[in-house]
Scaffold this active site. Structure first.
Site, short mmCIF file in Angstrom:
data_model
loop_
_atom_site.label_atom_id
_atom_site.label_comp_id
_atom_site.label_asym_id
_atom_site.label_seq_id
_atom_site.Cartn_x
_atom_site.Cartn_y
_atom_site.Cartn_z
N HIS A 1 -7.72 -5.59 -0.14
CA HIS A 1 -6.44 -4.93 0.11
C HIS A 1 -5.53 -5.76 1.01
O HIS A 1 -4.33 -5.57 1.03
CB HIS A 1 -6.71 -3.56 0.76
CG HIS A 1 -5.58 -2.60 0.65
ND1 HIS A 1 -4.93 -2.31 -0.53
CD2 HIS A 1 -4.98 -1.82 1.59
CE1 HIS A 1 -3.99 -1.41 -0.33
NE2 HIS A 1 -3.99 -1.11 0.96
N SER B 1 0.83 -1.20 0.00
CA SER B 1 0.00 0.00 0.00
C SER B 1 0.87 1.26 0.00
O SER B 1 1.67 1.45 -0.92
CB SER B 1 -0.94 -0.04 1.20
OG SER B 1 -1.93 0.94 1.11
N ASP C 1 -9.87 -5.19 -4.35
CA ASP C 1 -9.30 -4.09 -3.56
C ASP C 1 -10.12 -2.81 -3.74
O ASP C 1 -10.30 -2.34 -4.86
CB ASP C 1 -7.84 -3.85 -3.99
CG ASP C 1 -7.03 -3.09 -2.96
OD1 ASP C 1 -7.61 -2.27 -2.24
OD2 ASP C 1 -5.81 -3.32 -2.89
#
Length: 270
Positions: free
Chosen positions: A250, A98, A222
């Site tokens: 995610h 991320s 996601d």
């Protein structure tokens, strides 16, 4: 083994160093709003396969110091460089999830990939986290602004709602509490300031500078770092391989942990 590395005066970064005698090094950089424990399900496995797993807590998160300033991609990438130099790391794999993916990409551009033999990007927030003129991908800026405001208004509620958005799989109450605790130990202002950086900074030039073999993981469900971003990274990084995770959002490091670890190991050994 846990210890601290001073990255600038009065700022110490926590480092978790597992199997430090191994010469096969993976440096993990976690995503927002967690800490190094995000990779628990990799740290359970990879050291037994002969890898030295180094997890850091970004400044403002986990057990690291929480200064008021220093949350730009440049400063966060510089923190990594100090850790690399302090630990004498060479020929290592740099991995980021991320915003951690965004930070390691800035490291590759700003520090010319110093010491890195391979790069691994897990649902990376790059090359731009939000939609911009000429770049119709990612979240909208107002969605990030809402998260920033929620962080300042009621951070525990924001984190609780984020948990359901973060994962595609159904979560047990115990797992929800575990994930919530990863985020709650951060400071509120660092949680918000990382979002400001994600909203305002871009990594197009940094992505173009990447020359090492690169592995890209992306969950197709996601809702935070949208799947189109992974496709663009794959197109722009010449020596890259993109692997889709069909049953993940995610949190693919946990949702499909067996596939995650297997594919990462395959990349490391080729």
């Amino acid at each position: 083994m846990g210890y601290y590395v001073q990255v600038e005066p009065s700022v110490n970064i926590y480092v978790e160093d597992i199997n430090p005698k191994s010469e096969n090094v993976i440096l993990f950089v976690h995503g927002w709003p967690a800490n190094h424990r995000l990779f628990e399900y990799q740290f359970n496995v990879l050291p037994g396969m002969g890898y030295r797993c180094i997890g850091i807590d970004l400044r403002g998160f986990g057990q690291s110091d929480k200064p008021w300033e220093g949350y730009s991609f440049d400063r966060l990438a510089d923190d990594i460089r100090v850790i690399v130099d302090t630990l004498g790391l060479k020929h290592f794999t740099l991995a980021g999830h991320s915003v951690g993916g965004a930070i390691v990409i800035r490291y590759m551009g700003r520090h010319r990939g110093y010491g890195v033999d391979k790069l691994a990007l897990f649902a990376a927030a790059a090359p731009s986290f939000i939609q911009r003129p000429g770049f119709p991908y990612g979240l909208q800026a107002n969605e990030v602004n809402q998260l920033i405001q929620q962080t300042y208004d009621n951070r525990p509620q924001m984190l609780a709602e984020l948990t359901n958005m973060f994962f595609y799989r159904t979560l047990t109450p115990a797992f929800k509490e575990w994930f919530f605790q990863l985020g709650i130990v951060a400071s509120g202002y660092s949680t918000a300031n990382i979002l400001v950086t994600l909203r305002d900074e871009v990594l197009f030039a940094d992505v173009e500078s990447i020359q090492v073999p690169t592995l890209i993981f992306q969950g197709i469900h996601d809702q935070i770092c949208l799947p189109q971003l992974a496709s663009i990274l794959h197109q722009q990084i010449q020596r890259s391989k993109l692997i889709w995770f069909e049953h993940s959002g995610h949190g693919l490091f946990w949702e499909e942990q067996e596939k995650f670890n297997r594919e990462l190991l395959a990349f490391l050994t080729t």
